[in-house]
Each structure stands twice: as structure tokens, then as C-alpha cells.
Design a protein around this motif. Structure first.
Motif, mmCIF file in Angstrom:
data_model
loop_
_atom_site.group_PDB
_atom_site.id
_atom_site.type_symbol
_atom_site.label_atom_id
_atom_site.label_comp_id
_atom_site.label_asym_id
_atom_site.label_seq_id
_atom_site.Cartn_x
_atom_site.Cartn_y
_atom_site.Cartn_z
ATOM 1 N N MET A 158 0.825 -1.207 0.000
ATOM 2 C CA MET A 158 0.000 0.000 0.000
ATOM 3 C C MET A 158 0.853 1.248 0.000
ATOM 4 S SD MET A 158 -2.801 1.202 2.731
ATOM 5 C CE MET A 158 -3.665 2.750 2.499
ATOM 6 N N ASP A 159 0.494 2.211 -0.871
ATOM 7 C CA ASP A 159 1.069 3.554 -0.805
ATOM 8 C C ASP A 159 0.258 4.305 0.255
ATOM 9 O OD1 ASP A 159 1.704 6.253 -1.140
ATOM 10 O OD2 ASP A 159 2.099 5.997 -3.286
ATOM 11 N N ASN A 160 0.867 4.472 1.419
ATOM 12 C CA ASN A 160 0.167 5.012 2.594
ATOM 13 C C ASN A 160 0.573 6.466 2.870
ATOM 14 O OD1 ASN A 160 -1.547 4.887 4.799
ATOM 15 N ND2 ASN A 160 -0.178 3.658 6.089
ATOM 16 N N THR A 161 1.034 7.157 1.829
ATOM 17 C CA THR A 161 1.579 8.506 2.012
ATOM 18 C C THR A 161 0.547 9.510 2.525
ATOM 19 O OG1 THR A 161 3.115 8.055 0.190
ATOM 20 C CG2 THR A 161 2.876 10.346 0.856
ATOM 21 N N TRP A 162 -0.663 9.443 1.992
ATOM 22 C CA TRP A 162 -1.688 10.444 2.333
ATOM 23 C C TRP A 162 -1.982 10.450 3.832
ATOM 24 C CZ3 TRP A 162 -6.834 10.586 4.160
ATOM 25 C CH2 TRP A 162 -7.546 11.779 3.916
ATOM 26 N N SER A 163 -1.990 9.267 4.448
ATOM 27 C CA SER A 163 -2.335 9.191 5.880
ATOM 28 C C SER A 163 -1.127 9.442 6.773
ATOM 29 C CB SER A 163 -2.943 7.827 6.212
ATOM 30 O OG SER A 163 -1.951 6.926 6.684
ATOM 31 N N GLY A 164 0.045 9.594 6.177
ATOM 32 C CA GLY A 164 1.257 9.787 6.973
ATOM 33 C C GLY A 164 1.608 8.572 7.824
ATOM 34 N N GLY A 165 0.937 7.448 7.541
ATOM 35 C CA GLY A 165 1.153 6.264 8.369
ATOM 36 C C GLY A 165 0.491 6.413 9.735
ATOM 37 N N VAL A 166 -0.297 7.476 9.880
ATOM 38 C CA VAL A 166 -0.908 7.797 11.170
ATOM 39 C C VAL A 166 -2.416 7.546 11.147
ATOM 40 C CG1 VAL A 166 -1.475 9.737 12.711
ATOM 41 C CG2 VAL A 166 0.868 9.460 11.848
ATOM 42 N N TYR A 167 -3.094 7.994 10.090
ATOM 43 C CA TYR A 167 -4.554 7.922 10.064
ATOM 44 C C TYR A 167 -5.092 6.670 9.369
ATOM 45 C CZ TYR A 167 -4.533 12.765 11.721
ATOM 46 O OH TYR A 167 -4.348 13.910 12.454
ATOM 47 N N PHE A 168 -4.191 5.824 8.832
ATOM 48 C CA PHE A 168 -4.628 4.520 8.329
ATOM 49 C C PHE A 168 -3.667 3.478 8.873
ATOM 50 C CE2 PHE A 168 -4.795 0.887 5.503
ATOM 51 C CZ PHE A 168 -6.156 0.712 5.301
ATOM 52 N N ALA A 169 -4.187 2.540 9.657
ATOM 53 C CA ALA A 169 -3.346 1.543 10.326
ATOM 54 C C ALA A 169 -3.109 0.362 9.394
ATOM 55 C CB ALA A 169 -4.012 1.083 11.610
ATOM 56 N N ALA A 170 -2.189 0.553 8.436
ATOM 57 C CA ALA A 170 -1.957 -0.459 7.398
ATOM 58 C C ALA A 170 -1.700 -1.841 7.998
ATOM 59 C CB ALA A 170 -0.796 -0.034 6.511
ATOM 60 N N LYS A 171 -0.877 -1.874 9.014
ATOM 61 C CA LYS A 171 -0.523 -3.154 9.641
ATOM 62 C C LYS A 171 -1.769 -3.839 10.216
ATOM 63 C CE LYS A 171 1.763 -6.171 12.236
ATOM 64 N NZ LYS A 171 2.326 -7.389 11.740
ATOM 65 N N GLY A 172 -2.606 -3.084 10.887
ATOM 66 C CA GLY A 172 -3.825 -3.626 11.482
ATOM 67 C C GLY A 172 -4.774 -4.187 10.428
ATOM 68 N N PHE A 173 -4.765 -3.586 9.236
ATOM 69 C CA PHE A 173 -5.631 -4.062 8.159
ATOM 70 C C PHE A 173 -5.013 -5.227 7.389
ATOM 71 C CE2 PHE A 173 -7.695 0.035 8.836
ATOM 72 C CZ PHE A 173 -9.033 -0.316 8.713
ATOM 73 N N GLY A 174 -3.801 -5.623 7.746
ATOM 74 C CA GLY A 174 -3.196 -6.785 7.093
ATOM 75 C C GLY A 174 -2.358 -6.461 5.867
ATOM 76 N N VAL A 175 -2.083 -5.171 5.640
ATOM 77 C CA VAL A 175 -1.214 -4.793 4.514
ATOM 78 C C VAL A 175 0.178 -5.375 4.762
ATOM 79 C CG1 VAL A 175 -0.052 -2.813 3.431
ATOM 80 C CG2 VAL A 175 -2.500 -2.687 3.980
ATOM 81 N N ASP A 176 0.748 -6.056 3.752
ATOM 82 C CA ASP A 176 2.048 -6.701 3.942
ATOM 83 C C ASP A 176 3.198 -5.696 3.902
ATOM 84 O OD1 ASP A 176 1.181 -9.625 3.870
ATOM 85 O OD2 ASP A 176 0.299 -8.860 2.011
ATOM 86 N N ILE A 177 3.072 -4.710 3.008
ATOM 87 C CA ILE A 177 4.141 -3.728 2.841
ATOM 88 C C ILE A 177 3.498 -2.344 2.762
ATOM 89 C CG2 ILE A 177 6.032 -2.971 1.337
ATOM 90 C CD1 ILE A 177 5.848 -5.917 0.141
ATOM 91 N N SER A 178 3.821 -1.482 3.721
ATOM 92 C CA SER A 178 3.274 -0.130 3.715
ATOM 93 C C SER A 178 4.378 0.840 3.327
ATOM 94 C CB SER A 178 2.735 0.218 5.109
ATOM 95 O OG SER A 178 2.344 1.578 5.160
ATOM 96 N N VAL A 179 4.210 1.518 2.206
ATOM 97 C CA VAL A 179 5.257 2.444 1.773
ATOM 98 C C VAL A 179 4.761 3.883 1.882
ATOM 99 C CG1 VAL A 179 6.142 0.694 0.175
ATOM 100 C CG2 VAL A 179 4.706 2.529 -0.712
ATOM 101 N N GLN A 180 5.713 4.764 2.125
ATOM 102 C CA GLN A 180 5.399 6.191 2.138
ATOM 103 C C GLN A 180 6.456 6.965 1.365
ATOM 104 O OE1 GLN A 180 3.953 8.462 5.530
ATOM 105 N NE2 GLN A 180 4.212 6.667 6.803
ATOM 106 N N ALA A 181 6.003 8.016 0.704
ATOM 107 C CA ALA A 181 6.943 9.032 0.241
ATOM 108 C C ALA A 181 7.262 9.856 1.492
ATOM 109 C CB ALA A 181 6.319 9.890 -0.849
#
Ligand SMILES: *Cc1c(COP(=O)(O)O)cnc(C)c1O
Length: 388
Positions: free
Chosen positions: A178-201
């Protein structure tokens, strides 16, 4: 530890550095060893610990540890750009003959990478309708190894049904990045949702001051080796000064995002009342496709959104944008200053053509006083009216 405490504490151990609060900047290429035996020992696990400058220094590891703690994954790998953070996992996990699913509204350079590089290496990309949800199962073939998610989409902010897409991918044995840039890794809990790889710019909110290019790749231990190896093999190491700046920016991420959120809601709410605005594409407002998914899956919104104008003329947008004093005209976002851009989703979509006639204007709301920003936009609309 609660989130904001973690943002402040993670990746630092002052007492290991004479009590200095921030991790010091280690510049290194050569790492000396005391004996040939310990050199040989280090050679057995080059991807762990301090081995060679290119593999990372304590400055790199401090920043990576902080981001991994923020996103709740075992590990993080920092790379020199956000697009590098997207490219590395794709290169690490895909081989010739494999297939990857990418949302149609994804960040433009992600599409470019898939079309120009993955295709050359015999990896096929299919762009999917971002509103597809669990229906994505129908697009999977025996060769589908990865599914890319971006929430919300880069230019037009549709929010996907992430849990349904993740569940379908996992049922198929595919990994989700998942490209998780918009949430800053703060407002979307990628890990909790089961995303294997969370990337951010990390260029955007993580560093937050428009002076650093960087990307972060978060993953659990099982995927770390492959991804770290690929980063090293392609030579994507980050400079220690940039890691220092990025970790310094990271410490204020929590309060910056809160302010971006609040100000963007104020500015967007005002834009919504304007007769020139046909549709507001901000995930926290009902007009935005996938708004209900945003409400269910996100714990906040940030500073980037778009509007569709009734006006279909380029001259109208030129008049509006050129009149703005506080919204800079330029690429990127995530810094302290407001920005405006004029994307054309019609040019990039292939799975679901963008058919809305009005011009799209994308705003990034920075840390200025929102009332100044609103006054600025009012001036822009007046200028737009003046061209008739
Ligand atoms: C900017 C951006 C990137 C790429 O970041 P760079 O550091 O500019 O390479 C990736 N994804 C999204 C959503 C972005 O906005």
C-alpha cells in the motif's frame, strides 16, 4: 505507548550518545573491524548491524526504527525517494511471468514504473477500478503475486474498500503493498488491516519541510531480507544527513497532521459552498467516492484534496491559480506551505476513464492560517470571474 508518545520516543537512545537527544549523523563508507575474525563474522549477516556505509549507518537505522515503530511493523527500509519505495518491493517480490494489480487512480510515476520497467522484465500489470472492492478476485490469475493499494487515490481521492481488496488478495496468496503517504502512516493503520508492505513518500509528511527526498518501506521480518537485499543490490542507500532531517521532521508529525487536517477541513468546507465548485473530492466529505470507507477505515484526514470546477476552460484555472499568493505552484506536498496544482486525470486513466468535464484543481493545505488561505482563494475566484 500511545501514538504521539511513540512518535517522540521511537528510534532514539540518548544515553548511548553522551545524552545527546537526537541520533547523531554518522558519515561512513568504510566500517573498520578489530580483527579479521570479526570482519568474517560481520560478513555472515551483512543485512543486520553496521557492515558497510551503503548498507546503512546508525543514523539510518535510528530513522528506520522510528518509522517501523510508528507504523507498527517489525522493520523499515529507507530509500532515496518515495517512488523508490514503490519500485523496490515490486522488484523484490515479482519475477518474469508474474502479474500485479494496480489501482487506476494510483500515483502517476507508479504507473510509469509498471508500464516502462515491469513490462520490459515480463511482469504484467492490470489496472483495476479503485471502487472494485472484493470484485478484484475476478481479475486475479494464477500468476497474480501482488496487489497494490493506494488510499485515497493520488489526484482524485476515491477511497477503496481496502479490507475487501486485502482479503481477496490474501485468499489468492498475493501480497498487498500500500502507498500510505496520504495518511502519513498515522490515520490509516496499514498493519492492522493486514497490509504486507506499507510504503510512504517520506518526502511528504514524514520529513515535512520540503527539503528532503526519501521513501520508507515497512514490513514484517519475513519480507525484510528480500526487500533489504533488493535495496542494496540496486544501490538505493540514503544519505545520513537526510535521515537526520527526516527523523527531526518525524518528531512533530502528530501535531502537524492534526493542524493540516483541521485547516484542510476548514478550507474544503468553504470551497464546497462556492458556486464555482461542482464537486469536492476530499475523503472526509460525502461527495467523495468511497467516503463511507474513509469513515470506517481511517481515523483522520490530511491536507491534500481536490475540487472539480463547473468551468471547463483552461483560462479559468489559469486565472484562479495565478492570482493565489499563499498557494505555491509546484510539485510535491507534505511540507509546511500550501500548494496548488492542476492535474488532468483524463490523461492517465485506462480502466475507468475520467469523464467529468470540469477542470480539476488540487490543493495542499499547509500550516498557514486557514483564514488567509480562504481570503487568497476568494481573490482567485474573483480573478476567475473577471475573465468572464
Ligand atoms: C510524491 C508521492 C510519491 C513519490 O514520492 P517522491 O519522493 O517524490 O518520489 C509516491 N506516492 C505518492 C502518493 C506521492 O504523492
Amino acid at each position: 505507548m500511545k501514538r504521539d508518545t511513540r512518535i517522540v520516543k521511537a528510534g532514539r537512545s540518548p544515553l548511548d550518545h553522551h545524552g545527546v537527544v537526537n541520533p547523531p549523523v554518522y558519515h561512513a563508507s568504510t566500517i573498520l573491524k578489530g580483527s579479521l575474525e570479526s570482519f568474517r563474522d560481520g560478513d555472515k549477516t551483512p543485512l543486520e548491524g553496521v557492515y558497510y556505509g551503503h548498507f546503512g549507518t546508525p543514523t539510518t537505522f535510528a530513522f528506520e526504527d522510528a518509522v517501523a515503530a510508528l507504523e507498527g511493523y517489525d522493520r523499515c527500509v529507507a530509500v532515496p525517494t518515495g517512488i523508490g519505495a514503490i519500485a523496490v518491493p515490486l522488484l523484490a517480490l515479482l519475477s518474469a511471468g508474474d502479474h500485479v494489480l494496480v489501482p487506476d487512480n494510483s500515483y502517476g510515476p507508479t504507473r510509469r514504473f509498471c508500464n516502462n520497467y515491469l513490462a520490459r522484465f515480463g511482469i504484467e500489470t492490470t489496472y483495476y477500478d479503485q471502487s472494485i472492492g472484493g470484485g478484484i478476485a475476478a481479475l486475479m490469475t494464477p500468476k497474480t503475486r501482488m496487489v497494490v493499494l493506494e488510499a485515497p487515490g493520488s489526484l482524485t481521492f476515491e477511497v477503496p474498500d481496502s479490507p475487501a481488496i486485502i482479503a481477496a488478495a490474501h485468499a489468492h496468496g498475493a501480497k498487498v503493498m500500500m502507498d500510505n503517504t496520504w495518511s502519513g502512516g498515522v490515520y490509516f493503520a496499514a498493519k492492522g488491516f493486514g497490509v504486507d508492505i506499507s510504503v510512504q513518500a517520506a518526502t511528504k509528511y514524514l520529513s515535512g519541510h520540503s527539503d528532503v527526498m526519501m521513501g520508507t518501506i515497512c514490513m514484517d521480518a519475513a519480507l525484510h531480507r528480500k526487500i533489504k537485499r533488493t535495496q542494496i543490490d540496486f544501490g538505493y542507500s540514503v544519505a545520513p544527513d537526510d535521515c537526520y532531517l527526516a527523523q527531526r521532521g518525524l518528531r512533530t508529525l502528530g501535531i502537524r497532521l492534526e493542524r493540516h487536517q483541521e485547516s484542510a477541513l476548514t478550507v474544503a468546507g468553504w470551497l464546497r459552498t462556492r458556486p464555482e465548485v461542482k464537486r469536492l473530492l476530499h475523503p472526509a466529505f460525502a461527495d467523495c467516492p468511497g467516503h463511507d470507507y474513509w469513515k470506517r477505515d481511517f481515523t483522520g484526514s490530511t491536507g491534500l484534496f481536490a475540487v472539480v470546477l463547473h468551468d471547463t476552460r483552461q483560462e479559468a484555472v489559469d486565472a484562479l491559480v495565478d492570482a493565489l499568493e499563499f498557494f505555491g505552484i509546484g510539485e510535491s506536498w507534505g511540507g509546511f506551505e500550501s500548494l496548488v496544482s492542476h492535474p488532468n486525470p483524463r490523461k492517465v486513466r485506462t480502466a475507468v476513464p475520467w469523464t467529468e468535464a470540469g477542470q480539476v484543481v488540487r490543493f495542499y493545505v499547509g500550516l498557514e492560517d486557514p483564514l488567509d488561505l480562504i481570503a487568497d482563494l476568494e481573490k482567485g475566484f474573483n480573478q476567475m470571474a473577471a475573465i468572464g
